[in-house]
Design a protein around this motif. Structure first.
Motif, PDB file in Angstrom:
ATOM      1  N   VAL A  65       0.846  -1.191   0.000  1.00  0.00           N
ATOM      2  CA  VAL A  65       0.000   0.000   0.000  1.00  0.00           C
ATOM      3  C   VAL A  65       0.883   1.243   0.000  1.00  0.00           C
ATOM      4  O   VAL A  65       1.843   1.341   0.756  1.00  0.00           O
ATOM      5  N   ILE A  66       0.571   2.203  -0.859  1.00  0.00           N
ATOM      6  CA  ILE A  66       1.379   3.402  -1.018  1.00  0.00           C
ATOM      7  C   ILE A  66       0.559   4.613  -0.589  1.00  0.00           C
ATOM      8  O   ILE A  66      -0.612   4.744  -0.954  1.00  0.00           O
ATOM      9  N   ASN A  67       1.161   5.467   0.209  1.00  0.00           N
ATOM     10  CA  ASN A  67       0.509   6.703   0.621  1.00  0.00           C
ATOM     11  C   ASN A  67       0.543   7.679  -0.548  1.00  0.00           C
ATOM     12  O   ASN A  67       1.608   8.151  -0.953  1.00  0.00           O
ATOM     13  N   GLU A  68      -0.632   8.009  -1.080  1.00  0.00           N
ATOM     14  CA  GLU A  68      -0.707   8.814  -2.291  1.00  0.00           C
ATOM     15  C   GLU A  68      -0.170  10.229  -2.078  1.00  0.00           C
ATOM     16  O   GLU A  68       0.528  10.770  -2.932  1.00  0.00           O
ATOM     17  N   LYS A  69      -0.488  10.819  -0.936  1.00  0.00           N
ATOM     18  CA  LYS A  69      -0.005  12.176  -0.666  1.00  0.00           C
ATOM     19  C   LYS A  69       1.516  12.210  -0.559  1.00  0.00           C
ATOM     20  O   LYS A  69       2.165  13.140  -1.056  1.00  0.00           O
ATOM     21  N   SER A  70       2.087  11.200   0.094  1.00  0.00           N
ATOM     22  CA  SER A  70       3.547  11.152   0.216  1.00  0.00           C
ATOM     23  C   SER A  70       4.194  10.984  -1.153  1.00  0.00           C
ATOM     24  O   SER A  70       5.243  11.585  -1.439  1.00  0.00           O
ATOM     25  N   LEU A  71       3.565  10.155  -2.002  1.00  0.00           N
ATOM     26  CA  LEU A  71       4.101   9.949  -3.337  1.00  0.00           C
ATOM     27  C   LEU A  71       4.046  11.246  -4.151  1.00  0.00           C
ATOM     28  O   LEU A  71       4.992  11.583  -4.880  1.00  0.00           O
ATOM     29  N   LEU A  72       2.934  11.994  -4.030  1.00  0.00           N
ATOM     30  CA  LEU A  72       2.823  13.267  -4.738  1.00  0.00           C
ATOM     31  C   LEU A  72       3.895  14.247  -4.279  1.00  0.00           C
ATOM     32  O   LEU A  72       4.484  14.964  -5.094  1.00  0.00           O
ATOM     33  N   ARG A  73       4.143  14.277  -2.973  1.00  0.00           N
ATOM     34  CA  ARG A  73       5.200  15.159  -2.466  1.00  0.00           C
ATOM     35  C   ARG A  73       6.559  14.753  -3.025  1.00  0.00           C
ATOM     36  O   ARG A  73       7.403  15.607  -3.341  1.00  0.00           O
ATOM     37  N   LYS A  74       6.772  13.462  -3.158  1.00  0.00           N
ATOM     38  CA  LYS A  74       8.035  12.966  -3.715  1.00  0.00           C
ATOM     39  C   LYS A  74       8.173  13.390  -5.172  1.00  0.00           C
ATOM     40  O   LYS A  74       9.237  13.839  -5.615  1.00  0.00           O
ATOM     41  N   ILE A  75       7.087  13.256  -5.946  1.00  0.00           N
ATOM     42  CA  ILE A  75       7.116  13.664  -7.353  1.00  0.00           C
ATOM     43  C   ILE A  75       7.351  15.171  -7.453  1.00  0.00           C
ATOM     44  O   ILE A  75       8.168  15.635  -8.259  1.00  0.00           O
ATOM     45  N   ASP A  76       6.623  15.940  -6.632  1.00  0.00           N
ATOM     46  CA  ASP A  76       6.803  17.395  -6.635  1.00  0.00           C
ATOM     47  C   ASP A  76       8.254  17.776  -6.363  1.00  0.00           C
ATOM     48  O   ASP A  76       8.812  18.661  -7.024  1.00  0.00           O
ATOM     49  N   ALA A  77       8.851  17.102  -5.374  1.00  0.00           N
ATOM     50  CA  ALA A  77      10.216  17.448  -4.978  1.00  0.00           C
ATOM     51  C   ALA A  77      11.219  17.179  -6.090  1.00  0.00           C
ATOM     52  O   ALA A  77      12.241  17.863  -6.197  1.00  0.00           O
TER      53      ALA A  77
END
Length: 466
Positions: A27-39
């Protein structure tokens, strides 16, 4: 496959159950993944756009520091140089996005940046008027592919409702460039050095990006498939180019930016001159440009967040345009700006605080609504090409003898801002009417990525955001 459903706003979203773990591993935390992509994405392309805006607009600072005398050039010929930049920009935007579609962001965006950095460096050593004019034209050619390229690039990483905020953050680098342009030098050399490093820090698309692991890459694929065509293996085709050129909505997106580009570029190019004509020295004028741009950065981010959360586009664009129009009304109404410089200076805050958020939202609109990868790439390039025709006109409006009131320039900017509010309202009504027509034909598509023969936004199951 995870279920896809409509949220309360009518937009497609991924339901929290069942978990994507059935297809994408843990299971992947979607918000954390978005922050990673943004960064990994936003700082890289934001730095490139910051450099781009510095290189194109620092000529406004150079003017009040003696550029015309150094090159033995008249004020009118200086304006020709400003226009030539946008001529090059307009002519090469669509070809540049075609090249992007045929190559990759990691190769194309840094290459463009190196080329314009070299041109900007050469412009710093020109000794005469012909050299200045040539350098401005080729600077426009080299920079033409960045903004439309990046807006298309974002559409391959983010869901539709996530793109506007990212485009706004990216575009806010322009306001930062305006704030710091007066105190930075040697930007051409800096651009070349940073662009060389960009071959390593600009990423391609999700399926080949190194900073994602296999589970994250699959998760990104699933969430993009939920509401867009980013997961399709679409090859470039001239038919898709023609589809964009034949779509009236693509031309209206262009007109919406056209009515913003004139105020945007006249402000960024002539703000130091406007403030100097209020009676300030060149050094003081440079410093006084910083607060309005800092304010514009704040309004751009705030308006983008509100627009994204409420899923409303046109009302925030038109509202921001009217806010900027108030500023130009004050500038025109101040009959003695030298005696009352504070009034005009406050007006500049209104102008900058409305122009930048309106422009950011306008530029993100086609990335949300145009489906079909090649069509979207062409539509974003068309938008900026059509828009920057307004910039070509704007460069001729602030002539030396028009100060300190600059009635012609301020009047054009005011008229264009009010026209923008009308254009985006008309476009929103067209999109709303088209959505209603389609509702009577077919239900909204719930998973574009799972349609192997997806025909793009002409499909009656596609819905537009307005």
């Amino acid at each position: 496959m995870a279920e896809i459903e409509n949220d309360k706003t009518g937009n497609v979203s991924q339901s929290p159950e069942p978990s994507v773990s059935e297809t994408a591993g843990p299971v992947i935390n979607e918000k954390s993944l978005l922050r990673k992509i943004d960064a990994h994405l936003l700082p890289a392309v934001g730095i490139l756009y910051l450099l781009s805006f510095l290189d194109r607009s620092n000529v406004g600072n150079a003017r009040i520091e003696g550029l015309l005398n150094d090159l033995n050039m008249s004020g009118d010929h200086y304006l020709i140089g400003l226009s030539l930049y946008f001529v090059g920009y307009v002519l090469f935007e669509v070809p540049c996005n075609i090249v992007l579609k045929r190559t990759s962001p990691r190769v194309w965006l840094p290459t463009l940046t190196i080329v314009w950095g070299i041109v900007a460096t050469l412009m710093g050593i020109v000794q005469n008027e012909p050299g200045f004019l040539a350098a401005r034209f080729f600077l426009g050619v080299a920079e033409s592919g960045l903004f439309p390229g990046v807006t298309y690039y974002f559409s391959m990483w983010y869901k539709r409702r996530e793109r506007q905020y990212r485009v706004a953050l990216f575009f806010s680098a322009a306001s930062l460039a305006g704030a710091f342009g007066g105190i930075l030098a040697y930007e051409g050399i800096a651009t070349v050095l940073i662009a060389t490093a960009a071959y390593w820090f600009v990423h391609n698309y999700p399926d080949t990006s190194k900073f994602l692991n296999n589970e994250e890459r699959e998760f990104v694929r699933l969430r993009l498939a939920a509401d867009g065509d980013a997961t399709h293996e679409e090859k470039f085709s001239w038919a898709a180019v023609q589809n964009a050129l034949r779509d009236p909505k693509c031309w209206l997106y262009g007109l919406a930016f056209h009515t913003m580009s004139l105020p945007l570029y006249t402000l960024s190019l002539f703000l130091p001159t406007i403030i100097t004509n209020l009676g300030y020295t060149a050094a003081t004028a440079q410093l006084l440009t910083v607060p309005p741009y800092a304010f514009a950065f704040g309004t751009t981010v705030a308006v983008a967040v509100l627009s994204e959360r409420l899923a409303k586009r046109a009302v925030f664009i038109a509202g921001s345009a009217v806010f900027a129009a108030i500023g130009y009304s004050i500038l025109l109404g101040n009959t003695n700006p030298v005696a009352r410089p504070g009034v005009s200076y406050v007006a500049v805050f209104f102008a900058a605080g409305g122009i930048y958020p309106a422009t950011a939202l306008v530029l993100s609109w086609p990335t949300i609504n145009v489906s079909g990868q090649t069509k979207r790439a062409i539509a974003t390039a068309m938008q900026i090409s059509i828009g920057n025709v307004g910039a070509v006109l704007g460069t001729q409006l602030y002539r030396s003898h028009d100060g300190p009131r600059f009635i012609v320039g301020h009047s054009f900017a005011l008229g264009y801002l009010l026209a923008n509010a009308i254009v985006v309202t008309i476009l929103a009504l067209i999109l709303k009417k088209e959505n209603k027509r389609r509702e009577s034909i077919a239900e909204e598509i719930k998973n574009v990525g799972e349609v192997p023969d997806w025909s793009g936004d002409v499909d009656p199951r596609w819905r537009f955001e307005y």
